[in-house]
Design a protein around this motif. Structure first.
Motif, PDB file in Angstrom:
ATOM      1  N   ASP A  77      18.268 -58.902  16.369  1.00 11.71           N
ATOM      2  CA  ASP A  77      19.274 -58.616  17.387  1.00 11.71           C
ATOM      3  C   ASP A  77      20.635 -58.378  16.742  1.00 11.71           C
ATOM      4  OD1 ASP A  77      21.452 -59.729  19.490  1.00 11.71           O
ATOM      5  OD2 ASP A  77      19.709 -58.941  20.576  1.00 11.71           O
ATOM      6  N   SER A  78      21.406 -57.517  17.345  1.00 10.43           N
ATOM      7  CA  SER A  78      22.708 -57.159  16.766  1.00 10.43           C
ATOM      8  C   SER A  78      23.672 -58.334  16.707  1.00 10.43           C
ATOM      9  CB  SER A  78      23.334 -56.010  17.576  1.00 10.43           C
ATOM     10  OG  SER A  78      23.538 -56.410  18.926  1.00 10.43           O
ATOM     11  N   THR A  79      23.435 -59.362  17.517  1.00  9.76           N
ATOM     12  CA  THR A  79      24.331 -60.528  17.504  1.00  9.76           C
ATOM     13  C   THR A  79      23.808 -61.659  16.609  1.00  9.76           C
ATOM     14  OG1 THR A  79      23.256 -61.581  19.417  1.00  9.76           O
ATOM     15  CG2 THR A  79      25.042 -60.021  19.869  1.00  9.76           C
ATOM     16  N   ALA A  80      22.667 -61.452  15.964  1.00  8.30           N
ATOM     17  CA  ALA A  80      22.128 -62.466  15.049  1.00  8.30           C
ATOM     18  C   ALA A  80      22.787 -62.331  13.677  1.00  8.30           C
ATOM     19  CB  ALA A  80      20.623 -62.320  14.926  1.00  8.30           C
ATOM     20  N   THR A  81      22.732 -63.424  12.912  1.00  8.93           N
ATOM     21  CA  THR A  81      23.304 -63.446  11.568  1.00  8.93           C
ATOM     22  C   THR A  81      22.205 -63.729  10.555  1.00  8.93           C
ATOM     23  OG1 THR A  81      25.425 -64.288  12.385  1.00  8.93           O
ATOM     24  CG2 THR A  81      24.945 -64.598  10.040  1.00  8.93           C
ATOM     25  N   VAL A  82      22.115 -62.879   9.534  1.00 12.18           N
ATOM     26  CA  VAL A  82      21.165 -63.097   8.439  1.00 12.18           C
ATOM     27  C   VAL A  82      21.935 -62.971   7.130  1.00 12.18           C
ATOM     28  CG1 VAL A  82      19.071 -62.303   7.283  1.00 12.18           C
ATOM     29  CG2 VAL A  82      19.233 -62.177   9.789  1.00 12.18           C
ATOM     30  N   GLU A  83      21.975 -64.063   6.351  1.00 18.33           N
ATOM     31  CA  GLU A  83      22.732 -64.077   5.100  1.00 18.33           C
ATOM     32  C   GLU A  83      21.888 -64.683   3.977  1.00 18.33           C
ATOM     33  OE1 GLU A  83      26.271 -66.293   5.799  1.00 18.33           O
ATOM     34  OE2 GLU A  83      27.203 -64.771   7.071  1.00 18.33           O
TER      35      GLU A  83
END
Length: 320
Positions: A248-254
């Motif tokens: 999703d565009s509002t998720a964060t993956v780092e």
């Protein structure tokens, strides 16, 4: 023509992720399991009303969903049960719905937890060409798997024999929960049940009808998933994503490695982790974890653990 989407199951084998959520609302890509069915029925001009048959426990969830959706055809039809042991059975629930909603048109019935690779319009085309009770049939490719379903034997596309959940399957072609009934056959539901026949397994009803007249089978290639277990749900997600990730565009993956068939929903955060074949629900935080073949429900926190083949309920805190 009317349609019924069966959505009355409690999905106890998928708890805790379905304890407070109908399994038809489990996400597959950018929609849900039931969205795929609704979209097909919405586009078919022959279907003028879609009854969503569910239980009292999930009635509010479906009512809110229908009201907030863009679909025009679905309407809620609630059976008088709120627990697994109160269920009428599929055939019993259908007979009650036919009576409750005064259904007198041709009727298409599909389970809301079915993920189908064909358009339901193709099945309706087949039904109209035959003018008899029809079912959809799929080759599961395994006799072990076939033993969990109703098997059909065909002569061309006419059903000539049934085996309902046999111990020793003679074939791998099974009847899936997708049926169609001409209007004139609807009174047979009441007759079938009044004779003391099995109220739960539709395969017994189809066998009963086949012994009294023609029943035809629509066969298809591609894929079919009966979403009733965590494994089958993840199989359906994997088929839909086809090795890709859906973030999703509002998720964060780092600083993370995402393998095949990973779905990360809105507001979720994945940091310093490795994920494969896993669904992460909204607003869940995953940090320094290695996870595979798992479903992590919403508003949870998973940190510094290795997980495989795991279901994590909502609002859980999992830490090493």
């Amino acid at each position: 023509m009317k349609a019924v989407v069966l959505a009355g199951g409690y999905a106890t084998r998928m708890w805790p992720i379905t304890k407070d959520r109908p399994k038809m609302f489990l996400p597959v890509g950018d929609g849900t399991v039931i969205d795929i069915i609704f979209e097909d029925l919405e586009e078919d001009s022959r279907v003028d009303e879609v009854f969503v048959s569910t239980n009292e426990r999930f009635a509010d969830d479906f009512e809110s969903y229908i009201e907030s959706s863009s679909y025009e055809k679905p309407t809620l039809s609630v059976e008088d049960t709120s627990e697994e042991n109160e269920k009428f059975g599929v055939v019993g629930a259908l007979e009650q719905l036919i009576d409750r909603e005064n259904v007198s048109d041709d009727l298409v019935v599909v389970a809301g937890d079915n993920l189908l690779s064909f358009d339901l319009g193709e099945f309706v085309d087949f039904f109209e060409s035959k003018g008899t009770p029809c079912l959809a049939a799929y080759d599961v490719g395994s006799k072990d798997r076939a033993s969990s379903y109703g098997l059909v034997q065909l002569a061309d596309d006419r059903v000539i024999d049934f085996q309902e959940k046999p111990d020793n399957p003679e074939s791998t072609l099974v009847s899936i929960a997708c049926y169609a009934f001409p209007a004139e056959t609807l009174p047979n539901f009441e007759t079938y049940l009044a004779d003391g026949n099995n109220p739960d397994e539709p395969g017994w009803l189809m066998q009963w009808l086949q012994n009294r007249g023609s029943v035809h089978a629509f066969t298809f290639d591609g894929a079919w998933f009966d979403i009733g277990t965590p494994e089958s749900y993840l199989d359906a997600v994997s088929w839909y994503l086809d090795g890709e990730t859906f973030i999703d565009s509002t998720a964060t993956v780092e600083d993370s490695t995402l393998g095949d068939n990973v779905h990360i929903m809105s507001g979720a955060s994945v940091v310093d982790s490795e994920l494969e074949r896993t669904v992460v629900f909204k607003n869940t935080d995953i940090n320094a974890a290695t996870i595979s073949d798992s479903v992590i429900d919403q508003e949870s926190s998973v940190e510094a653990v290795d997980l495989a083949d795991t279901l994590i309920g909502s609002y859980s805190q999992i830490r090493h």
